[in-house]
Motif scaffolding. Structure first.
Motif, PDB file in Angstrom:
ATOM      1  N   VAL A 134       1.121  13.340 -14.524  1.00  0.00           N
ATOM      2  CA  VAL A 134       1.040  12.241 -15.487  1.00  0.00           C
ATOM      3  C   VAL A 134      -0.204  11.411 -15.195  1.00  0.00           C
ATOM      4  O   VAL A 134      -0.437  11.003 -14.047  1.00  0.00           O
ATOM      5  N   GLY A 135      -1.009  11.156 -16.219  1.00  0.00           N
ATOM      6  CA  GLY A 135      -2.193  10.342 -16.048  1.00  0.00           C
ATOM      7  C   GLY A 135      -1.842   8.879 -15.870  1.00  0.00           C
ATOM      8  O   GLY A 135      -0.761   8.412 -16.259  1.00  0.00           O
ATOM      9  N   GLN A 136      -2.758   8.127 -15.275  1.00  0.00           N
ATOM     10  CA  GLN A 136      -2.510   6.711 -15.021  1.00  0.00           C
ATOM     11  C   GLN A 136      -2.293   5.931 -16.314  1.00  0.00           C
ATOM     12  O   GLN A 136      -1.371   5.115 -16.433  1.00  0.00           O
ATOM     13  N   ALA A 137      -3.149   6.188 -17.313  1.00  0.00           N
ATOM     14  CA  ALA A 137      -3.019   5.473 -18.587  1.00  0.00           C
ATOM     15  C   ALA A 137      -1.707   5.795 -19.275  1.00  0.00           C
ATOM     16  O   ALA A 137      -1.045   4.915 -19.852  1.00  0.00           O
ATOM     17  N   GLU A 138      -1.281   7.062 -19.212  1.00  0.00           N
ATOM     18  CA  GLU A 138      -0.033   7.471 -19.864  1.00  0.00           C
ATOM     19  C   GLU A 138       1.168   6.832 -19.184  1.00  0.00           C
ATOM     20  O   GLU A 138       2.094   6.343 -19.860  1.00  0.00           O
ATOM     21  N   THR A 196       0.833  -1.206   0.000  1.00  0.00           N
ATOM     22  CA  THR A 196       0.000   0.000   0.000  1.00  0.00           C
ATOM     23  C   THR A 196       0.862   1.249   0.000  1.00  0.00           C
ATOM     24  O   THR A 196       0.601   2.207  -0.727  1.00  0.00           O
ATOM     25  N   ARG A 197       1.927   1.242   0.805  1.00  0.00           N
ATOM     26  CA  ARG A 197       2.779   2.422   0.891  1.00  0.00           C
ATOM     27  C   ARG A 197       3.560   2.633  -0.400  1.00  0.00           C
ATOM     28  O   ARG A 197       3.770   3.773  -0.823  1.00  0.00           O
ATOM     29  N   ILE A 242       4.018   5.694  -5.556  1.00  0.00           N
ATOM     30  CA  ILE A 242       3.873   5.769  -7.019  1.00  0.00           C
ATOM     31  C   ILE A 242       2.823   6.798  -7.392  1.00  0.00           C
ATOM     32  O   ILE A 242       3.038   7.642  -8.276  1.00  0.00           O
ATOM     33  N   ARG A 243       1.676   6.755  -6.726  1.00  0.00           N
ATOM     34  CA  ARG A 243       0.602   7.688  -7.037  1.00  0.00           C
ATOM     35  C   ARG A 243       1.012   9.124  -6.745  1.00  0.00           C
ATOM     36  O   ARG A 243       0.732  10.041  -7.527  1.00  0.00           O
ATOM     37  N   ILE A 283       2.915  -1.622 -18.959  1.00  0.00           N
ATOM     38  CA  ILE A 283       1.950  -2.456 -18.248  1.00  0.00           C
ATOM     39  C   ILE A 283       0.559  -1.912 -18.521  1.00  0.00           C
ATOM     40  O   ILE A 283       0.397  -0.806 -19.080  1.00  0.00           O
ATOM     41  N   SER A 284      -0.448  -2.659 -18.157  1.00  0.00           N
ATOM     42  CA  SER A 284      -1.812  -2.211 -18.415  1.00  0.00           C
ATOM     43  C   SER A 284      -2.240  -1.161 -17.394  1.00  0.00           C
ATOM     44  O   SER A 284      -1.758  -1.166 -16.254  1.00  0.00           O
ATOM     45  N   PRO A 285      -3.144  -0.241 -17.761  1.00  0.00           N
ATOM     46  CA  PRO A 285      -3.665   0.718 -16.780  1.00  0.00           C
ATOM     47  C   PRO A 285      -4.291   0.028 -15.572  1.00  0.00           C
ATOM     48  O   PRO A 285      -4.196   0.521 -14.449  1.00  0.00           O
ATOM     49  N   SER A 286      -4.914  -1.144 -15.793  1.00  0.00           N
ATOM     50  CA  SER A 286      -5.522  -1.879 -14.684  1.00  0.00           C
ATOM     51  C   SER A 286      -4.455  -2.352 -13.697  1.00  0.00           C
ATOM     52  O   SER A 286      -4.631  -2.244 -12.479  1.00  0.00           O
ATOM     53  N   ALA A 287      -3.320  -2.842 -14.225  1.00  0.00           N
ATOM     54  CA  ALA A 287      -2.237  -3.303 -13.347  1.00  0.00           C
ATOM     55  C   ALA A 287      -1.664  -2.147 -12.540  1.00  0.00           C
ATOM     56  O   ALA A 287      -1.365  -2.292 -11.347  1.00  0.00           O
ATOM     57  N   LEU A 288      -1.499  -0.974 -13.183  1.00  0.00           N
ATOM     58  CA  LEU A 288      -0.978   0.192 -12.466  1.00  0.00           C
ATOM     59  C   LEU A 288      -1.967   0.645 -11.402  1.00  0.00           C
ATOM     60  O   LEU A 288      -1.571   0.985 -10.277  1.00  0.00           O
ATOM     61  N   SER A 289      -3.257   0.639 -11.730  1.00  0.00           N
ATOM     62  CA  SER A 289      -4.278   1.037 -10.759  1.00  0.00           C
ATOM     63  C   SER A 289      -4.237   0.124  -9.536  1.00  0.00           C
ATOM     64  O   SER A 289      -4.298   0.590  -8.392  1.00  0.00           O
ATOM     65  N   GLN A 290      -4.110  -1.181  -9.778  1.00  0.00           N
ATOM     66  CA  GLN A 290      -4.058  -2.125  -8.664  1.00  0.00           C
ATOM     67  C   GLN A 290      -2.786  -1.929  -7.834  1.00  0.00           C
ATOM     68  O   GLN A 290      -2.802  -2.057  -6.610  1.00  0.00           O
ATOM     69  N   ALA A 291      -1.664  -1.615  -8.498  1.00  0.00           N
ATOM     70  CA  ALA A 291      -0.416  -1.369  -7.775  1.00  0.00           C
ATOM     71  C   ALA A 291      -0.535  -0.128  -6.900  1.00  0.00           C
ATOM     72  O   ALA A 291      -0.085  -0.125  -5.746  1.00  0.00           O
ATOM     73  N   GLU A 292      -1.133   0.943  -7.417  1.00  0.00           N
ATOM     74  CA  GLU A 292      -1.278   2.176  -6.648  1.00  0.00           C
ATOM     75  C   GLU A 292      -2.200   1.985  -5.447  1.00  0.00           C
ATOM     76  O   GLU A 292      -2.048   2.653  -4.429  1.00  0.00           O
ATOM     77  N   ARG A 293      -3.153   1.075  -5.574  1.00  0.00           N
ATOM     78  CA  ARG A 293      -4.077   0.809  -4.467  1.00  0.00           C
ATOM     79  C   ARG A 293      -3.557  -0.267  -3.525  1.00  0.00           C
ATOM     80  O   ARG A 293      -4.206  -0.580  -2.528  1.00  0.00           O
ATOM     81  N   GLY A 294      -2.378  -0.838  -3.834  1.00  0.00           N
ATOM     82  CA  GLY A 294      -1.806  -1.872  -2.986  1.00  0.00           C
ATOM     83  C   GLY A 294      -2.488  -3.205  -3.124  1.00  0.00           C
ATOM     84  O   GLY A 294      -2.268  -4.114  -2.311  1.00  0.00           O
ATOM     85  N   VAL A 295      -3.303  -3.370  -4.167  1.00  0.00           N
ATOM     86  CA  VAL A 295      -4.026  -4.625  -4.373  1.00  0.00           C
ATOM     87  C   VAL A 295      -3.091  -5.714  -4.884  1.00  0.00           C
ATOM     88  O   VAL A 295      -3.223  -6.879  -4.547  1.00  0.00           O
ATOM     89  N   ARG A 296      -2.133  -5.330  -5.726  1.00  0.00           N
ATOM     90  CA  ARG A 296      -1.168  -6.284  -6.243  1.00  0.00           C
ATOM     91  C   ARG A 296       0.220  -5.674  -6.198  1.00  0.00           C
ATOM     92  O   ARG A 296       0.382  -4.448  -6.245  1.00  0.00           O
ATOM     93  N   GLY A 297       1.231  -6.520  -6.088  1.00  0.00           N
ATOM     94  CA  GLY A 297       2.600  -6.036  -6.058  1.00  0.00           C
ATOM     95  C   GLY A 297       3.151  -5.809  -7.450  1.00  0.00           C
ATOM     96  O   GLY A 297       2.501  -6.129  -8.463  1.00  0.00           O
ATOM     97  N   VAL A 298       4.338  -5.255  -7.525  1.00  0.00           N
ATOM     98  CA  VAL A 298       5.026  -5.044  -8.797  1.00  0.00           C
ATOM     99  C   VAL A 298       6.443  -5.582  -8.656  1.00  0.00           C
ATOM    100  O   VAL A 298       7.034  -5.552  -7.572  1.00  0.00           O
ATOM    101  N   SER A 299       6.988  -6.081  -9.738  1.00  0.00           N
ATOM    102  CA  SER A 299       8.326  -6.643  -9.709  1.00  0.00           C
ATOM    103  C   SER A 299       9.369  -5.547  -9.590  1.00  0.00           C
ATOM    104  O   SER A 299       9.100  -4.367  -9.856  1.00  0.00           O
ATOM    105  N   GLY A 300      10.595  -5.949  -9.197  1.00  0.00           N
ATOM    106  CA  GLY A 300      11.677  -4.979  -9.120  1.00  0.00           C
ATOM    107  C   GLY A 300      11.947  -4.323 -10.457  1.00  0.00           C
ATOM    108  O   GLY A 300      12.222  -3.124 -10.536  1.00  0.00           O
ATOM    109  N   GLU A 301      11.852  -5.112 -11.545  1.00  0.00           N
ATOM    110  CA  GLU A 301      12.074  -4.549 -12.881  1.00  0.00           C
ATOM    111  C   GLU A 301      11.026  -3.498 -13.207  1.00  0.00           C
ATOM    112  O   GLU A 301      11.341  -2.440 -13.767  1.00  0.00           O
TER     113      GLU A 301
END
Length: 378
Positions: free
Chosen positions: A223-227, A208-209, A214-215, A234-252
């Motif tokens: 910068v907009g989320q889609a941009e 979450t933090r 990121i947000r 990555i997909s806008p959906s994946a970025l949205s989930q990452a910003e909300r802490g719903v899913r993690g993101v890789s180091g890369e």
């Protein structure tokens, strides 16, 4: 029996919202008119060492033996000057590393006037910070004008609003000196159960933090989320989930995010007319005991460093000897700088430029590291 730990407000969910309570914190709670707040005060009293506790009691709720000193300021029958003198004596009695609870500063204003209440805060807040004490100041927000509240916000370390009822309380961080920028704006939705604040959300995990960071970086750069998702691949959906802490993101992916957002992440590079510094290109260098520096970028005329100062570290003399203009920007934490006979305390977001003055001493008074961007122009 060991004394309760000092570095807590007594309300764990509130501590977590701030990323912890720091030495010297003055906690200002701006409370709605019909919002219960006694539970917070009582929790703070329970978490305090009675022998190191002072309570300014305008509510009439506190027993004389609840603290080392309980000041019953329930009306204005005592002259304001005598009341202030009693506060000073109580503060001297408990000394450093103590706890002060003002329940409430609005009550002080009701008894002796707004200016007396403001003077008490403007004197007490910096003094308690220097004495490594923690203070809780309760205010009913609607009872004070914007000038009064603005002066409090300017001076204190922490400001939070508390609104709602026992069934649904909203606690929002307005100011949090010495913490990462993304702590400001955090909101806790909670309920009161048996006098305890219970978070009705899942809490702030590391994911979450990271998402909040990121947000914060993305919105701060417009910068907009889609941009941003397009730039990173990555997909806008994946970025949205990452910003909300719903899913993690890789180091890369994190590296690609930092590159897309302009956060330095690679070896040094120089192009025509400008210089680029990549954070992973330099190892940390010891600058003094408890202080390390990582060169961010260098050019023939200037060098910028990211400096980390350990908790409680202190020393004499400048960190970067030699002639030149120094620009010091405190990113996180707190830093005391001795400049001649003056001591300037920097909090997160503060900056100072030294054209001719020389730093003769420095210290991190807090229990967490300070991070500084330090630029030397020759």
């Amino acid at each position: 029996m060991a004394a309760p730990p000092l570095l807590t407000s007594g309300v764990p969910a509130f501590d977590d919202l701030l990323d912890g309570i720091a030495i010297g914190d003055n906690l200002v709670l701006l409370v709605g008119d019909d919002t219960p707040i006694d539970w917070f005060v009582d929790a703070c009293v329970r978490a305090s060492d009675r022998e190191r506790l002072v309570i300014v009691d305008t509510s009439g709720r506190h027993e004389p033996d609840a603290a080392r000193a309980v000041l019953p300021w329930t009306d204005a029958t005592t002259p304001a000057e005598e009341a202030r003198a009693a506060f000073d004596r109580a503060d001297e009695l408990v000394g450093t590393d103590a706890r002060v609870i003002v329940d409430t500063l609005t009550g002080v204003a009701s008894a002796w006037g707004s200016q007396t209440a403001l003077d008490l805060f403007l004197v007490g807040c910096p003094r308690l910070y220097r004495r490594r004490s923690i203070a809780l100041w309760i205010l009913r927000r609607s009872s004070h004008d914007e000038r009064f509240l603005r002066r409090l916000r300017d001076v204190t370390q922490v400001v939070a609003t508390v609104d709602g009822t026992e069934d649904r309380l909203l606690v929002t961080v307005e100011k949090a000196a010495g913490r990462p920028a993304h702590v400001v704006g955090r909101t806790l939705e909670a309920t009161l159960q048996d006098g305890r604040l219970v978070d009705v959300t899942s809490g702030a995990s590391n994911g979450t933090r990271l998402g909040e960071t990121i947000r914060h970086l993305r919105t701060g750069r417009g910068v907009g989320q889609a941009e941003l998702a397009r730039r990173v691949g990555i997909s806008p959906s994946a970025l949205s989930q990452a910003e909300r802490g719903v899913r993690g993101v890789s180091g890369e992916t994190v590296l690609r995010l930092w590159e897309a957002l302009g956060v330095p992440v690679g070896p040094d590079g120089t192009t025509d007319g400008y210089h680029i510094g990549r954070r992973t290109g330099e190892d940390a260098t010891p600058l003094a005991t408890g202080v390390t520096g990582r060169r961010l970028v260098a050019s023939p005329g200037s060098t910028a460093w990211e400096v980390s100062v350990d908790p409680r570290a202190r020393g004499r003399g400048p960190l970067f000897p030699g002639k030149g203009t120094e620009t010091v920007v405190l990113r996180d934490g707190m830093l005391d700088l001795e400049i001649g006979k003056a001591t300037e305390t920097l909090q997160a977001g503060d900056a100072i430029v030294l054209d001719a003055a020389v730093i003769t001493g420095w210290a991190n008074p807090a229990d967490h590291p300070a991070t500084v961007v330090w630029t030397i122009t020759r």
